[in-house]
Scaffold this motif. Structure first.
Motif, mmCIF file in Angstrom:
data_model
loop_
_atom_site.group_PDB
_atom_site.id
_atom_site.type_symbol
_atom_site.label_atom_id
_atom_site.label_comp_id
_atom_site.label_asym_id
_atom_site.label_seq_id
_atom_site.Cartn_x
_atom_site.Cartn_y
_atom_site.Cartn_z
ATOM 1 N N ASP A 37 0.820 -1.211 0.000
ATOM 2 C CA ASP A 37 0.000 0.000 0.000
ATOM 3 C C ASP A 37 0.855 1.263 0.000
ATOM 4 N N GLY A 38 2.093 1.140 -0.467
ATOM 5 C CA GLY A 38 3.021 2.264 -0.411
ATOM 6 C C GLY A 38 2.541 3.500 -1.141
ATOM 7 N N ALA A 39 1.817 3.327 -2.240
ATOM 8 C CA ALA A 39 1.354 4.485 -3.010
ATOM 9 C C ALA A 39 0.451 5.377 -2.161
ATOM 10 N N THR A 40 -0.426 4.777 -1.382
ATOM 11 C CA THR A 40 -1.339 5.562 -0.553
ATOM 12 C C THR A 40 -0.586 6.328 0.522
ATOM 13 N N TYR A 41 0.289 5.639 1.245
ATOM 14 C CA TYR A 41 1.011 6.297 2.336
ATOM 15 C C TYR A 41 1.985 7.350 1.808
ATOM 16 N N HIS A 42 2.614 7.080 0.665
ATOM 17 C CA HIS A 42 3.514 8.046 0.040
ATOM 18 C C HIS A 42 2.761 9.335 -0.280
ATOM 19 N N ALA A 43 1.652 9.212 -0.992
ATOM 20 C CA ALA A 43 0.878 10.385 -1.381
ATOM 21 C C ALA A 43 0.244 11.063 -0.167
ATOM 22 N N MET A 44 -0.190 10.277 0.782
ATOM 23 C CA MET A 44 -0.850 10.811 1.972
ATOM 24 C C MET A 44 0.111 11.629 2.825
ATOM 25 N N ALA A 45 1.306 11.102 3.058
ATOM 26 C CA ALA A 45 2.304 11.819 3.849
ATOM 27 C C ALA A 45 2.719 13.114 3.157
ATOM 28 N N LEU A 54 -5.847 16.188 3.606
ATOM 29 C CA LEU A 54 -5.919 14.775 3.231
ATOM 30 C C LEU A 54 -6.711 14.575 1.943
ATOM 31 N N GLU A 55 -6.897 15.653 1.217
ATOM 32 C CA GLU A 55 -7.657 15.564 -0.026
ATOM 33 C C GLU A 55 -6.747 15.154 -1.174
ATOM 34 N N PHE A 56 -7.220 14.210 -1.967
ATOM 35 C CA PHE A 56 -6.463 13.770 -3.140
ATOM 36 C C PHE A 56 -6.870 14.629 -4.332
ATOM 37 N N GLY A 57 -5.903 15.370 -4.869
ATOM 38 C CA GLY A 57 -6.178 16.251 -5.988
ATOM 39 C C GLY A 57 -5.086 16.178 -7.034
ATOM 40 N N LEU A 77 -8.901 5.510 -1.497
ATOM 41 C CA LEU A 77 -9.596 6.782 -1.355
ATOM 42 C C LEU A 77 -11.055 6.550 -0.969
ATOM 43 N N LYS A 78 -11.674 7.588 -0.452
ATOM 44 C CA LYS A 78 -13.121 7.539 -0.220
ATOM 45 C C LYS A 78 -13.719 8.892 -0.594
ATOM 46 N N ARG A 79 -14.965 8.863 -0.975
ATOM 47 C CA ARG A 79 -15.660 10.072 -1.395
ATOM 48 C C ARG A 79 -16.412 10.658 -0.203
ATOM 49 N N VAL A 80 -16.213 11.950 0.050
ATOM 50 C CA VAL A 80 -16.904 12.627 1.155
ATOM 51 C C VAL A 80 -17.555 13.896 0.613
ATOM 52 N N PRO A 81 -18.596 14.369 1.271
ATOM 53 C CA PRO A 81 -19.246 15.601 0.795
ATOM 54 C C PRO A 81 -18.373 16.824 1.046
ATOM 55 N N GLY A 82 -18.495 17.811 0.188
ATOM 56 C CA GLY A 82 -17.771 19.065 0.340
ATOM 57 C C GLY A 82 -18.631 20.228 -0.081
ATOM 58 N N GLU A 83 -18.142 21.452 0.162
ATOM 59 C CA GLU A 83 -18.923 22.648 -0.167
ATOM 60 C C GLU A 83 -19.193 22.753 -1.663
ATOM 61 N N ASP A 84 -18.239 22.339 -2.475
ATOM 62 C CA ASP A 84 -18.377 22.433 -3.930
ATOM 63 C C ASP A 84 -18.653 21.086 -4.584
ATOM 64 N N GLY A 85 -19.153 20.159 -3.801
ATOM 65 C CA GLY A 85 -19.421 18.831 -4.329
ATOM 66 C C GLY A 85 -18.568 17.779 -3.656
ATOM 67 N N PRO A 86 -18.717 16.526 -4.028
ATOM 68 C CA PRO A 86 -17.952 15.440 -3.409
ATOM 69 C C PRO A 86 -16.438 15.629 -3.572
ATOM 70 N N ARG A 87 -15.699 15.211 -2.550
ATOM 71 C CA ARG A 87 -14.239 15.282 -2.586
ATOM 72 C C ARG A 87 -13.676 13.880 -2.375
ATOM 73 N N LEU A 88 -12.491 13.649 -2.881
ATOM 74 C CA LEU A 88 -11.775 12.399 -2.638
ATOM 75 C C LEU A 88 -10.725 12.627 -1.565
ATOM 76 N N VAL A 89 -10.774 11.814 -0.515
ATOM 77 C CA VAL A 89 -9.788 11.907 0.554
ATOM 78 C C VAL A 89 -9.168 10.527 0.772
ATOM 79 N N TYR A 90 -8.003 10.525 1.383
ATOM 80 C CA TYR A 90 -7.307 9.264 1.625
ATOM 81 C C TYR A 90 -8.047 8.438 2.674
#
Length: 217
Positions: A37-45, A54-57, A77-90
């Motif tokens: 799972d190195g890709a997730t932790y690399h990008a997350m850190a 923690l938003e993936f953009g 990633l998981k999709r969460v609600p945001g002010e401008d629509g759904p966001r992707l976060v780790y």
């Protein structure tokens, strides 16, 4: 083996782990691929270190591709609600990337994560030695610590950008705290390890069972 020699040996092993973390070019060594799972932790850190979120953009993707042209593989990633629509976060636990973020900020994502791994490997090694030294000689304590932490598969994970070595360090400190009758510190550390990886909860059994076992002979 004297106390001084034992400490020198442990210091050399710790130093070699740090040298490996600083010297290795991980993208080249891994043929431009992430392990586990190195890709997730690399990008997350890196996101925590440079964007403080923690938003993936697009900036996260570009940052990864600057070192790994093929891009991240298997990012959680998981999709969460945001002010401008759904966001992707780790969607991984925060513990390891949060601890790595200061190192990543200074050293870059790969080297920062690997330096943290090396430091926590050293923490586990020295904590193990310190605990064994309470009931055995310097030679036996050093040999025991090296056998547990350096002679098995642990060194392989020094180059993995995943929480295995982080968990090892936290669990070791938690169990040492329990052995030294510091249950609150032990509970906090083992709880952190369980949050990082739920299966680590089993390692808290000594702490959980200790109040049920009479200390009277």
């Amino acid at each position: 083996m004297s106390e001084r020699v034992a400490r020198v040996v442990l210091g050399v092993v710790t130093g070699l782990a740090l040298l490996l973390a600083v010297a290795v070019g991980l993208p080249r060594a891994s043929d431009g691929r992430f392990w586990s799972d190195g890709a997730t932790y690399h990008a997350m850190a890196a996101s925590l270190a440079f964007d403080r979120d923690l938003e993936f953009g697009p900036e996260d993707l570009e940052r990864v591709r600057s070192s790994y042209p093929g891009g991240p593989q298997g990012v959680f990633l998981k999709r969460v609600p945001g002010e401008d629509g759904p966001r992707l976060v780790y969607a991984k636990a925060l513990a390891y990337p949060s601890a790595a973020a200061p190192f990543v900020r200074v050293l870059g994502a790969d080297r920062g994560l690997l330096v943290l791994n090396a430091l926590l490997f050293g923490v586990a090694l020295w904590a193990g030695y310190s605990e064994l030294r309470r009931s055995s000689g310097a030679a036996a304590a050093a040999a025991g610590a090296l056998a547990v932490f350096a002679a098995g598969v642990v060194p392989v994970y020094l180059l993995w950008e995943t929480p295995e070595v982080f968990n090892l360090g936290v669990v070791t400190l938690g169990l040492v705290a329990w052995r030294r009758e510091r249950p609150l510190v032990s509970a906090l550390l083992l709880g952190l390890a369980a949050y990082s990886k739920p299966t680590n909860l089993a390692l808290a059994l000594p702490l959980l069972l200790d109040p049920l076992v009479s200390r009277e002979v």
